[in-house]
Structure formats: structure tokens, C-alpha cells
Design a protein around this motif. Structure first.
Motif, PDB file in Angstrom:
ATOM      1  N   TYR A   1       3.677  79.420  29.978  1.00 10.87           N
ATOM      2  CA  TYR A   1       5.249  79.420  31.171  1.00 10.87           C
ATOM      3  C   TYR A   1       4.680  80.319  32.229  1.00 10.87           C
ATOM      4  O   TYR A   1       3.474  81.267  32.119  1.00 10.87           O
ATOM      5  CB  TYR A   1       6.190  80.546  30.403  1.00 10.87           C
ATOM      6  CG  TYR A   1       6.685  79.996  28.817  1.00 10.87           C
ATOM      7  CD1 TYR A   1       7.295  78.772  29.254  1.00 10.87           C
ATOM      8  CD2 TYR A   1       5.828  80.881  27.742  1.00 10.87           C
ATOM      9  CE1 TYR A   1       7.656  78.527  27.767  1.00 10.87           C
ATOM     10  CE2 TYR A   1       6.274  79.938  26.667  1.00 10.87           C
ATOM     11  CZ  TYR A   1       7.707  79.067  26.623  1.00 10.87           C
ATOM     12  OH  TYR A   1       7.607  78.794  25.716  1.00 10.87           O
ATOM     13  N   VAL A   2       5.404  80.700  33.641  1.00 11.75           N
ATOM     14  CA  VAL A   2       5.284  81.129  35.344  1.00 11.75           C
ATOM     15  C   VAL A   2       5.484  81.754  34.470  1.00 11.75           C
ATOM     16  O   VAL A   2       6.882  82.771  34.316  1.00 11.75           O
ATOM     17  CB  VAL A   2       5.560  80.093  36.053  1.00 11.75           C
ATOM     18  CG1 VAL A   2       6.962  80.058  35.696  1.00 11.75           C
ATOM     19  CG2 VAL A   2       5.361  80.651  36.850  1.00 11.75           C
ATOM     20  N   GLN A   3       5.139  83.593  35.630  1.00 10.84           N
ATOM     21  CA  GLN A   3       5.676  84.321  35.749  1.00 10.84           C
ATOM     22  C   GLN A   3       6.878  84.773  35.858  1.00 10.84           C
ATOM     23  O   GLN A   3       6.840  83.938  36.960  1.00 10.84           O
ATOM     24  CB  GLN A   3       4.607  85.081  36.940  1.00 10.84           C
ATOM     25  CG  GLN A   3       3.578  85.380  35.858  1.00 10.84           C
ATOM     26  CD  GLN A   3       3.010  86.790  34.853  1.00 10.84           C
ATOM     27  OE1 GLN A   3       3.904  87.777  35.308  1.00 10.84           O
ATOM     28  NE2 GLN A   3       2.567  86.141  34.062  1.00 10.84           N
ATOM     29  N   PRO A   4       7.826  85.418  35.696  1.00  5.16           N
ATOM     30  CA  PRO A   4       9.625  84.984  36.435  1.00  5.16           C
ATOM     31  C   PRO A   4       9.475  85.420  38.080  1.00  5.16           C
ATOM     32  O   PRO A   4       8.680  86.103  38.935  1.00  5.16           O
ATOM     33  CB  PRO A   4       9.771  86.694  35.859  1.00  5.16           C
ATOM     34  CG  PRO A   4       9.180  87.114  34.552  1.00  5.16           C
ATOM     35  CD  PRO A   4       7.648  86.376  34.880  1.00  5.16           C
ATOM     36  N   LEU A   5      10.125  84.220  38.599  1.00  4.89           N
ATOM     37  CA  LEU A   5       9.915  84.182  39.619  1.00  4.89           C
ATOM     38  C   LEU A   5      11.939  85.046  40.397  1.00  4.89           C
ATOM     39  O   LEU A   5      11.614  84.363  41.742  1.00  4.89           O
ATOM     40  CB  LEU A   5       9.954  82.328  40.154  1.00  4.89           C
ATOM     41  CG  LEU A   5       8.836  81.684  40.064  1.00  4.89           C
ATOM     42  CD1 LEU A   5       8.845  80.766  39.916  1.00  4.89           C
ATOM     43  CD2 LEU A   5       7.698  82.999  40.324  1.00  4.89           C
TER      44      LEU A   5
ATOM     45  N   ILE B   1      -3.198  78.710  40.269  1.00 10.74           N
ATOM     46  CA  ILE B   1      -4.404  78.055  39.353  1.00 10.74           C
ATOM     47  C   ILE B   1      -3.852  77.451  37.598  1.00 10.74           C
ATOM     48  O   ILE B   1      -3.900  76.291  37.605  1.00 10.74           O
ATOM     49  CB  ILE B   1      -5.628  78.519  39.305  1.00 10.74           C
ATOM     50  CG1 ILE B   1      -6.029  78.573  40.782  1.00 10.74           C
ATOM     51  CG2 ILE B   1      -6.780  77.786  38.500  1.00 10.74           C
ATOM     52  CD1 ILE B   1      -7.482  78.887  41.032  1.00 10.74           C
ATOM     53  N   LYS B   2      -3.298  78.911  37.343  1.00 10.01           N
ATOM     54  CA  LYS B   2      -2.327  78.088  35.630  1.00 10.01           C
ATOM     55  C   LYS B   2      -1.487  77.769  36.135  1.00 10.01           C
ATOM     56  O   LYS B   2      -1.489  76.092  34.872  1.00 10.01           O
ATOM     57  CB  LYS B   2      -2.351  79.666  35.482  1.00 10.01           C
ATOM     58  CG  LYS B   2      -3.352  80.493  35.250  1.00 10.01           C
ATOM     59  CD  LYS B   2      -2.930  82.341  35.025  1.00 10.01           C
ATOM     60  CE  LYS B   2      -3.759  82.706  33.865  1.00 10.01           C
ATOM     61  NZ  LYS B   2      -2.943  84.272  33.813  1.00 10.01           N
ATOM     62  N   VAL B   3      -0.601  77.052  37.044  1.00  5.90           N
ATOM     63  CA  VAL B   3       0.542  76.649  36.858  1.00  5.90           C
ATOM     64  C   VAL B   3      -0.034  74.896  37.302  1.00  5.90           C
ATOM     65  O   VAL B   3       0.823  73.889  36.972  1.00  5.90           O
ATOM     66  CB  VAL B   3       1.323  76.816  37.731  1.00  5.90           C
ATOM     67  CG1 VAL B   3       2.488  76.093  38.365  1.00  5.90           C
ATOM     68  CG2 VAL B   3       1.938  78.050  37.617  1.00  5.90           C
TER      69      VAL B   3
ATOM     70  N   PHE C   1       4.985  72.387  43.411  1.00  2.81           N
ATOM     71  CA  PHE C   1       4.911  73.646  42.956  1.00  2.81           C
ATOM     72  C   PHE C   1       5.582  74.486  44.410  1.00  2.81           C
ATOM     73  O   PHE C   1       5.475  74.489  45.298  1.00  2.81           O
ATOM     74  CB  PHE C   1       3.165  73.314  43.785  1.00  2.81           C
ATOM     75  CG  PHE C   1       2.465  72.825  42.892  1.00  2.81           C
ATOM     76  CD1 PHE C   1       2.017  73.135  41.369  1.00  2.81           C
ATOM     77  CD2 PHE C   1       1.280  71.575  43.041  1.00  2.81           C
ATOM     78  CE1 PHE C   1       1.170  72.934  40.486  1.00  2.81           C
ATOM     79  CE2 PHE C   1       0.939  71.408  42.891  1.00  2.81           C
ATOM     80  CZ  PHE C   1       0.840  71.269  40.891  1.00  2.81           C
ATOM     81  N   ASN C   2       6.076  75.331  42.879  1.00  9.73           N
ATOM     82  CA  ASN C   2       6.652  77.123  43.671  1.00  9.73           C
ATOM     83  C   ASN C   2       5.662  77.391  44.977  1.00  9.73           C
ATOM     84  O   ASN C   2       4.553  77.761  44.031  1.00  9.73           O
ATOM     85  CB  ASN C   2       7.482  77.646  42.419  1.00  9.73           C
ATOM     86  CG  ASN C   2       8.188  77.723  43.507  1.00  9.73           C
ATOM     87  OD1 ASN C   2       8.613  78.849  44.120  1.00  9.73           O
ATOM     88  ND2 ASN C   2       9.326  78.783  42.194  1.00  9.73           N
ATOM     89  N   PRO C   3       5.725  77.451  46.034  1.00  8.74           N
ATOM     90  CA  PRO C   3       5.417  78.436  46.833  1.00  8.74           C
ATOM     91  C   PRO C   3       5.432  79.791  46.985  1.00  8.74           C
ATOM     92  O   PRO C   3       4.810  80.244  47.177  1.00  8.74           O
ATOM     93  CB  PRO C   3       6.028  78.151  48.627  1.00  8.74           C
ATOM     94  CG  PRO C   3       6.925  77.382  48.343  1.00  8.74           C
ATOM     95  CD  PRO C   3       7.211  76.392  46.741  1.00  8.74           C
ATOM     96  N   LEU C   4       6.326  80.017  46.211  1.00 14.92           N
ATOM     97  CA  LEU C   4       6.838  81.598  44.797  1.00 14.92           C
ATOM     98  C   LEU C   4       5.516  82.042  44.690  1.00 14.92           C
ATOM     99  O   LEU C   4       5.500  83.442  44.391  1.00 14.92           O
ATOM    100  CB  LEU C   4       8.253  81.946  44.402  1.00 14.92           C
ATOM    101  CG  LEU C   4       9.198  81.831  46.018  1.00 14.92           C
ATOM    102  CD1 LEU C   4      11.015  82.297  45.262  1.00 14.92           C
ATOM    103  CD2 LEU C   4       9.266  83.202  46.269  1.00 14.92           C
ATOM    104  N   VAL C   5       4.686  80.562  43.357  1.00 13.14           N
ATOM    105  CA  VAL C   5       3.566  81.782  42.449  1.00 13.14           C
ATOM    106  C   VAL C   5       2.478  81.939  43.006  1.00 13.14           C
ATOM    107  O   VAL C   5       2.088  83.396  42.825  1.00 13.14           O
ATOM    108  CB  VAL C   5       3.536  80.413  41.730  1.00 13.14           C
ATOM    109  CG1 VAL C   5       2.309  80.836  40.761  1.00 13.14           C
ATOM    110  CG2 VAL C   5       5.157  79.459  41.253  1.00 13.14           C
TER     111      VAL C   5
END
Length: 160
Positions: free
Chosen positions: A100-104, A62-64, A48-52
Motif C-alpha cells: 500500500y502507498v502511504q496516505p496521499l 521506488i517501492k511503488v 505514477f502519482n507525483p505526490l508520492v
């Protein structure tokens, strides 16, 4: 949030929403840049990307997690686990995961202002003001500044 807390959260979400145990490793991977998470087909581990979590908080994480667990459980069950598969789409909507993830990525924007009509134009790439003109009135453009901000399609004054 530490990797151990993430592991416990993934295990809890797996039992609560999928009613199946998560038996592999889940950890943060700071090398991920544009994706929220990744499922490894060979090892069945989740990254998992910690930036999320840092940028959007626990709800988005949680969604990711639900998204990656859809890949995980469908692959282990021998069903369609890819984004294009109907099994994946159905399970994702049933569990409430994000597609989709929010823009990072924060991108630089270049601001231009028309000297004639005053229209503000935002661009991701720098343009040659001697060559390009305003799309409204064909007036000359004036370069204003470069700023590091979140750029989305809605920020553009002219959409195609």
C-alpha cells in the motif's frame, strides 16, 4: 523529477530487481489522487502519482515502482498479476515493493472537547453537538476547530 528521469529509473529497477527489461512508457500522472501508481493492461504503460515523490521522497517512489512492475511483468508472463494472486504476493515480497502507498490525501478534522471530563475527540465528519455527547462521561461537547491534517486511525481516541 521529470518523466524522462522516471522512465530511466523504472528501466533500471526493472533490470536490477526483475532481471527483465521494461519496454513501455512510464510517466507521472497528476490526475491520480489516492493511488501511488497504475498499470494499464492494454498498453502496458505505467502511471505514477507525483505526490508520492513530493511528500515521501525517492524511497517510497521506488517501492511503488516495484509494485507496479510486479503487475507489469506478471501480466506479460501470463501469471497471476492481481493483488489477490499468490504469484503477485510472492514477487512483491521478493522484490521489496510496498503493498500500500502511504496516505496521499489530507483530510479536514473537526475537534471537539468534552465540557465535563476534557476528553479531546477528533472526527472526519462534523457532528451535531446538540445531539451527540461524550462517550466517556456523557457530557456536552464543545466544537473547537477544523484543521487540515493527516488523519489516521491512530489519531482517534476511541477505536472500535
Amino acid at each position: 523529477m521529470t518523466d524522462q528521469e522516471l522512465q530511466r529509473l523504472v528501466e533500471k529497477i526493472s533490470m536490477d530487481f526483475f532481471h527483465l527489461p521494461f519496454l513501455h512508457r512510464a510517466n507521472f500522472n497528476s490526475r491520480l489522487r489516492t493511488t501511488g501508481g497504475r498499470y494499464h493492461l492494454k498498453t502496458h504503460d505505467l502511471d505514477f502519482n507525483p505526490l508520492v515523490f513530493q511528500m515521501y521522497g525517492g524511497q517510497e517512489l521506488i517501492k511503488v515502482i516495484k509494485h507496479e512492475l510486479c503487475h507489469y511483468h506478471l501480466h506479460l508472463a501470463g501469471k497471476g498479476y492481481q493483488h489477490k494472486d499468490q504469484d503477485f504476493k510472492r514477487l512483491l515480497s521478493k522484490t521489496g515493493g510496498s503493498r500500500y502507498v502511504q496516505p496521499l490525501v489530507k483530510e479536514a478534522t473537526h475537534s471537539y472537547k468534552c465540557r465535563s471530563c476534557g476528553t479531546l475527540i477528533l472526527r472526519r465528519r462534523k457532528i451535531n453537538t446538540a445531539r451527540y455527547v461524550c462517550g466517556n462521561c456523557h457530557g456536552r461537547l464543545l466544537y473547537i476547530e477544523t484543521s487540515k491534517q493527516q488523519v489516521s486511525r491512530s489519531n482517534y481516541p476511541f477505536q472500535k
